[in-house]
Enzyme design. Structure first.
Site, PDB file in Angstrom:
ATOM      1  N   ARG B 125       0.820  -1.226   0.000  1.00 17.65           N
ATOM      2  CA  ARG B 125       0.000   0.000   0.000  1.00 17.65           C
ATOM      3  C   ARG B 125       0.847   1.267   0.000  1.00 17.65           C
ATOM      4  NH1 ARG B 125      -3.262  -2.449   4.023  1.00 17.65           N
ATOM      5  NH2 ARG B 125      -5.031  -3.568   3.144  1.00 17.65           N
ATOM      6  N   LYS B 147       1.909  11.174 -11.408  1.00 12.26           N
ATOM      7  CA  LYS B 147       0.993  10.298 -12.139  1.00 12.26           C
ATOM      8  C   LYS B 147       1.716   9.011 -12.501  1.00 12.26           C
ATOM      9  CE  LYS B 147      -2.075  13.269 -14.800  1.00 12.26           C
ATOM     10  NZ  LYS B 147      -2.598  13.362 -16.174  1.00 12.26           N
ATOM     11  N   GLU B 189       7.274  17.747 -25.746  1.00 18.63           N
ATOM     12  CA  GLU B 189       6.704  18.116 -24.434  1.00 18.63           C
ATOM     13  C   GLU B 189       7.340  19.404 -23.903  1.00 18.63           C
ATOM     14  OE1 GLU B 189       4.169  16.506 -23.029  1.00 18.63           O
ATOM     15  OE2 GLU B 189       4.210  14.443 -23.799  1.00 18.63           O
ATOM     16  N   LYS B 230       6.250  22.153 -15.087  1.00 18.77           N
ATOM     17  CA  LYS B 230       5.434  21.003 -14.710  1.00 18.77           C
ATOM     18  C   LYS B 230       5.120  21.053 -13.217  1.00 18.77           C
ATOM     19  CE  LYS B 230       3.749  16.679 -15.049  1.00 18.77           C
ATOM     20  NZ  LYS B 230       3.951  15.420 -15.742  1.00 18.77           N
ATOM     21  N   GLU B 240      -5.326  16.755 -10.535  1.00 19.17           N
ATOM     22  CA  GLU B 240      -5.938  17.090 -11.815  1.00 19.17           C
ATOM     23  C   GLU B 240      -7.449  17.178 -11.784  1.00 19.17           C
ATOM     24  OE1 GLU B 240      -4.254  15.044 -15.155  1.00 19.17           O
ATOM     25  OE2 GLU B 240      -5.924  15.617 -16.434  1.00 19.17           O
ATOM     26  N   ARG B 244      -4.520  21.634 -13.920  1.00 16.03           N
ATOM     27  CA  ARG B 244      -3.473  20.715 -14.350  1.00 16.03           C
ATOM     28  C   ARG B 244      -3.810  20.097 -15.696  1.00 16.03           C
ATOM     29  NH1 ARG B 244      -0.623  15.990 -10.735  1.00 16.03           N
ATOM     30  NH2 ARG B 244       0.600  15.024 -12.389  1.00 16.03           N
ATOM     31  N   ASN B 248      -2.462  18.679 -20.651  1.00 13.99           N
ATOM     32  CA  ASN B 248      -2.910  17.746 -21.681  1.00 13.99           C
ATOM     33  C   ASN B 248      -3.089  18.404 -23.038  1.00 13.99           C
ATOM     34  OD1 ASN B 248      -3.016  15.344 -20.161  1.00 13.99           O
ATOM     35  ND2 ASN B 248      -4.823  16.125 -19.119  1.00 13.99           N
ATOM     36  N   HIS B 251      -3.060  16.323 -26.031  1.00 16.15           N
ATOM     37  CA  HIS B 251      -3.046  14.922 -25.607  1.00 16.15           C
ATOM     38  C   HIS B 251      -4.321  14.155 -25.928  1.00 16.15           C
ATOM     39  CE1 HIS B 251       0.733  15.870 -23.789  1.00 16.15           C
ATOM     40  NE2 HIS B 251       0.843  14.671 -23.238  1.00 16.15           N
ATOM     41  N   HIS B 255      -3.566  10.725 -27.599  1.00 16.32           N
ATOM     42  CA  HIS B 255      -3.920   9.409 -27.055  1.00 16.32           C
ATOM     43  C   HIS B 255      -4.710   8.589 -28.071  1.00 16.32           C
ATOM     44  CE1 HIS B 255      -3.393  10.811 -22.607  1.00 16.32           C
ATOM     45  NE2 HIS B 255      -2.248  10.619 -23.225  1.00 16.32           N
ATOM     46  N   HIS B 269       4.986   8.529 -28.250  1.00 16.01           N
ATOM     47  CA  HIS B 269       4.096   9.406 -27.490  1.00 16.01           C
ATOM     48  C   HIS B 269       4.342  10.880 -27.845  1.00 16.01           C
ATOM     49  CE1 HIS B 269       1.688  10.920 -24.193  1.00 16.01           C
ATOM     50  NE2 HIS B 269       2.730  11.570 -23.709  1.00 16.01           N
TER      51      HIS B 269
HETATM   52  N1  LIG Z   1       3.311   9.978 -15.759  1.00 13.14           N
HETATM   53  C1  LIG Z   1       3.231  11.036 -16.546  1.00 13.14           C
HETATM   54  O1  LIG Z   1       2.909  12.122 -16.095  1.00 13.14           O
HETATM   55  C2  LIG Z   1       3.564  10.898 -18.010  1.00 13.14           C
HETATM   56  C3  LIG Z   1       3.708  12.036 -18.804  1.00 13.14           C
HETATM   57  C4  LIG Z   1       4.050  11.866 -20.133  1.00 13.14           C
HETATM   58  C5  LIG Z   1       4.265  10.606 -20.647  1.00 13.14           C
HETATM   59  N2  LIG Z   1       4.101   9.525 -19.857  1.00 13.14           N
HETATM   60  C6  LIG Z   1       4.332   8.187 -20.366  1.00 13.14           C
HETATM   61  O2  LIG Z   1       5.702   8.045 -20.707  1.00 13.14           O
HETATM   62  C7  LIG Z   1       5.824   7.031 -21.693  1.00 13.14           C
HETATM   63  C8  LIG Z   1       6.771   7.458 -22.751  1.00 13.14           C
HETATM   64  O3  LIG Z   1       8.030   7.734 -22.138  1.00 13.14           O
HETATM   65  P1  LIG Z   1       9.361   7.641 -23.017  1.00 13.14           P
HETATM   66  O4  LIG Z   1       9.168   8.420 -24.243  1.00 13.14           O
HETATM   67  O5  LIG Z   1      10.478   7.969 -22.104  1.00 13.14           O
HETATM   68  O6  LIG Z   1       9.357   6.116 -23.458  1.00 13.14           O
HETATM   69  P2  LIG Z   1      10.227   4.859 -23.006  1.00 13.14           P
HETATM   70  O7  LIG Z   1      10.292   4.725 -21.552  1.00 13.14           O
HETATM   71  O8  LIG Z   1       9.693   3.709 -23.768  1.00 13.14           O
HETATM   72  O9  LIG Z   1      11.684   5.216 -23.541  1.00 13.14           O
HETATM   73  C9  LIG Z   1      11.896   5.334 -24.928  1.00 13.14           C
HETATM   74  C10 LIG Z   1      12.955   4.353 -25.414  1.00 13.14           C
HETATM   75  O10 LIG Z   1      14.226   4.858 -25.079  1.00 13.14           O
HETATM   76  C11 LIG Z   1      14.972   3.896 -24.343  1.00 13.14           C
HETATM   77  N3  LIG Z   1      15.776   4.670 -23.425  1.00 13.14           N
HETATM   78  C12 LIG Z   1      15.349   5.450 -22.412  1.00 13.14           C
HETATM   79  N4  LIG Z   1      16.388   6.103 -21.873  1.00 13.14           N
HETATM   80  C13 LIG Z   1      17.487   5.712 -22.538  1.00 13.14           C
HETATM   81  C14 LIG Z   1      18.871   6.055 -22.446  1.00 13.14           C
HETATM   82  N5  LIG Z   1      19.296   6.983 -21.577  1.00 13.14           N
HETATM   83  N6  LIG Z   1      19.713   5.431 -23.282  1.00 13.14           N
HETATM   84  C15 LIG Z   1      19.288   4.566 -24.190  1.00 13.14           C
HETATM   85  N7  LIG Z   1      18.001   4.216 -24.347  1.00 13.14           N
HETATM   86  C16 LIG Z   1      17.120   4.798 -23.519  1.00 13.14           C
HETATM   87  C17 LIG Z   1      13.944   2.997 -23.731  1.00 13.14           C
HETATM   88  O11 LIG Z   1      14.470   1.706 -23.504  1.00 13.14           O
HETATM   89  C18 LIG Z   1      12.876   2.970 -24.809  1.00 13.14           C
HETATM   90  O12 LIG Z   1      13.215   2.017 -25.777  1.00 13.14           O
HETATM   91  C19 LIG Z   1       4.419   6.748 -22.193  1.00 13.14           C
HETATM   92  O13 LIG Z   1       3.985   5.522 -21.692  1.00 13.14           O
HETATM   93  C20 LIG Z   1       3.604   7.890 -21.625  1.00 13.14           C
HETATM   94  O14 LIG Z   1       2.269   7.504 -21.355  1.00 13.14           O
HETATM   95  C21 LIG Z   1       3.766   9.660 -18.557  1.00 13.14           C
END
Ligand SMILES: NC(=O)c1ccc[n+]([C@@H]2O[C@H](COP(=O)([O-])OP(=O)(O)OC[C@H]3O[C@@H](n4cnc5c(N)ncnc54)[C@H](O)[C@@H]3O)[C@@H](O)[C@H]2O)c1
Ligand SMILES: NC(=O)c1ccc[n+]([C@@H]2O[C@H](COP(=O)([O-])OP(=O)(O)OC[C@H]3O[C@@H](n4cnc5c(N)ncnc54)[C@H](O)[C@@H]3O)[C@@H](O)[C@H]2O)c1
Lengths: 371, 371
Positions: B125, B147, B189, B230, B240, B244, B248, B251, B255, B269
């Site tokens: 938890r 999030k 972003e 942010k 949110e 907040r 989006n 977004h 999405h 993304h």
């Molecule tokens: N929680 C939130 O507020 C929030 C906000 C925006 C996006 N997201 C989420 O984030 C995700 C996308 O994140 P992302 O774009 O980082 O994707 P990801 O985590 O898949 O990373 C992208 C790719 O880069 C590789 N990678 C990452 N760092 C690396 C590094 N330093 N060296 C080599 N390779 C590396 C990863 O293995 C992956 O293949 C989505 O699922 C999205 O929904 C969440």
């Protein structure tokens, strides 16, 4: 039809909510929900037993008030608190296109309350939750306080969230279809509130036990006082960083026993708590904290209520003392090497003891295994 | 070795935390964590790519400071944000007997951050979480704000929790091993923060885009300003319910596009967000809210950064306009029949519009599909 019920208010700031306790709340649910959550849509989560015994009343009432609830009926039993059932419940809520302001209604015992509550907490990062507890245990304990969970192969309730309900409707009349063994198991948690910090309530329970089991005014009073006690602890310590842990009186032992009996009908949660509370008292006496005559008195009370009180009451094999200690060690309340227990100085005087020596516990359990 | 980094403090009461932004934070992680979380044990969650590129640095640093971290290495990619990987992560944390005060360290992009953050939130938890974002997107967006989520077959991020990290370590040097396409996706972003409510930042980005892509001082500044932006939104509205939602911007479209391309490498993304932001601006212009020359200017900027900006840029088939609208309709931000969009009055002037008429959206999308 005028409504009539007790209300226990749980003042948690912007998460404050009411617990209504009465005899016709299931039939009045439509009116009550329509007043408090106008325009909301409803997903009911329940199990097959409760669906058979109580769902028709709830559906009739909701439809009368213009709701068109979606029903999610799961198999009964502790094994429903699993990843698979969580996924199934969440996906059904999403499939029904319920949104963040809509209601998840948990109609059932603690299993349904814990599972549906957890699903409500994580679906769309948080949907509204209404608890309609139908077992005694759920009415006096699990529906109040916002703890939700599923089980892991590593232990009970190890995965979950704190998610307060928006409303609790505890309708005593639903207990009429609950079997006696389950009722007794819930009664163990009622006794617990007396044992923790309210000796008056405990003595009152000894006097009114038969009346409570028979139904009627004393039953309603026992439920209301228990809810109020639970709510008091929750308000003082919402996320259990301190005194709320007192509610775990007997539970460290209980969780281990449930684990060793596979969370099965061999030993119900309340039965395990009954044994656990007696062990906690006896252990406290052994350590010189509590008068030993209290243990006998409590054990007697619980036995008269039809509850098991000793390790030897557990049917079948539960392994050796090492296995028991190992099972205790995986409890969430463990910190580092030492063990945390709720001990007591006597009836109504429980306290939290960190750093209980593992070896002392082993010695105690070894003796209890042949007692 | 003296440490040197920017700090952005996120003042969330008893959930307040720091975001450190610097060039050697991964190598200093052991010292930093030992100072802030003495005696804690550590479970690192990461993916195979990041494990290859960056995990050795983190392990060396942690071991140097006396930690013996457990490693949980998952497959890379959006499909890792699933029930199955959540279960696997939680069970690995429990298997390692990590307790409530111990640390889950999320080392990776947004996928790992979201998944590990959710696992930390529900294991026992609620365990402590440290985010070490390694993609640009994770450093400027997903690691900040609490999030967490996994995906459902019904849509992206539909299951999750709000769980603030205890610390964020954003080490720019980890971006050296990130491929260019991923970097550009994160840049979308960054641009978003300018577009929402900071036209000065937006114009500064147009001027410094090449320098930011090349690395160096402008890159660090862009990351720090984005984190601060942010954090500002998060503090104003943690869960949110209000403003907040401006985060989006773009977004709702994004999405839907991600859903229709199966959350795959076909469209990242950030790429979807890039298209979504241009659509949001064009739609706002179409509705008479914003000057139409802004749309062209933004589209130009994003294209120069190597980002897609139109529906027709999406490789492969994305179905017809009905499918697109249907996908938009399952978004979490939908309330009742009408749609909620983040619209804009121009660069730096985004606003939330509830009750956008479905039909108007359909007409707009239908035109965009051939543009
Ligand atoms: N929680 C939130 O507020 C929030 C906000 C925006 C996006 N997201 C989420 O984030 C995700 C996308 O994140 P992302 O774009 O980082 O994707 P990801 O985590 O898949 O990373 C992208 C790719 O880069 C590789 N990678 C990452 N760092 C690396 C590094 N330093 N060296 C080599 N390779 C590396 C990863 O293995 C992956 O293949 C989505 O699922 C999205 O929904 C969440
Ligand atoms: N969240 C908390 O704070 C908390 C506190 C205590 C216990 N719990 C959890 O509660 C669970 C135990 O709850 P429980 O004892 O209610 O178990 P349960 O939900 O399994 O219910 C017991 C049995 O009674 C049946 N039943 C329930 N109401 C009925 C009715 N009105 N008529 C006919 N049959 C009915 C159920 O189908 C089930 O077979 C455990 O999983 C325990 O971990 C949670």
């Amino acid at each position: 039809m005028p409504t009539s019920h007790h209300t226990v208010h749980v003042p948690l700031g912007d998460r404050a909510y009411d617990i209504l306790i009465g005899k016709r709340l299931l039939d009045e649910a439509g009116v009550i929900l329509a007043e408090r959550f106008a325009r909301a849509r409803i997903g009911i989560v329940t199990d097959e037993n409760v669906a058979r015994a109580q769902l028709p009343r709830l559906l009739a009432s909701l439809r009368q008030s213009g709701f068109q609830p979606v029903e999610i009926v799961l198999s009964p039993g502790e094994s429903t608190k699993s990843y698979a059932h969580l996924e199934r419940t969440i996906e059904a809520l999403l499939e029904a296109r319920l949104e963040r302001g809509d209601l998840v209604v948990a109609l059932g015992g603690g299993v349904i309350g814990d599972l549906a509550g957890f699903a409500a907490s994580v679906t769309r990062r948080g949907m509204k939750l209404v608890q309609i507890p139908t077992s005694l245990l759920a009415q006096v304990d699990s529906s109040v306080g916002g703890k939700t969970a599923i089980n892991s192969p590593h232990g009970k309730n190890l995965i979950g969230a704190f998610h307060q309900p928006s409303l609790v409707l505890a309708d005593q009349s639903t207990l009429d279809t609950l079997d006696e063994r389950q009722f007794a198991a819930g009664y163990a948690e009622v006794v617990k509130y007396g044992l923790i910090d309210d000796e008056k309530f405990y003595f009152w329970l000894e006097e009114h036990r038969e009346e409570i089991f028979a139904g009627g005014a004393a039953r309603a009073e026992a439920i209301a006082r228990s809810c109020a006690a639970k709510a008091r602890f929750v308000v003082a310590d919402e996320t259990e960083t301190g005194d709320r842990a007192l509610l775990n009186l007997g539970h460290t032992f209980a969780h281990a026993l449930e684990k060793l009996t596979g969370y099965s009908d061999r030993l119900l949660h309340g039965e395990a708590v009954s044994i656990g509370m007696v062990l906690a008292h006896r252990f406290s006496a052994r350590l010189g904290h509590a008068p030993s005559q209290d243990t006998g008195r409590i054990e007697n009370h619980l036995r008269q209520a039809g509850l098991p009180t000793r390790l030897t009451d557990v049917p079948g094999d539960i392994g050796d003392t090492d296995a028991l200690l190992e099972a205790i060690g995986q409890d969430k309340k463990v910190r580092r090497g030492a063990l945390t227990f709720i001990l007591t100085r006597g009836i109504g005087r429980a306290f939290i003891e960190h750093d209980v020596d593992r070896d002392t516990v082993w010695q105690f359990l070894e003796r209890m295994r042949t007692r």
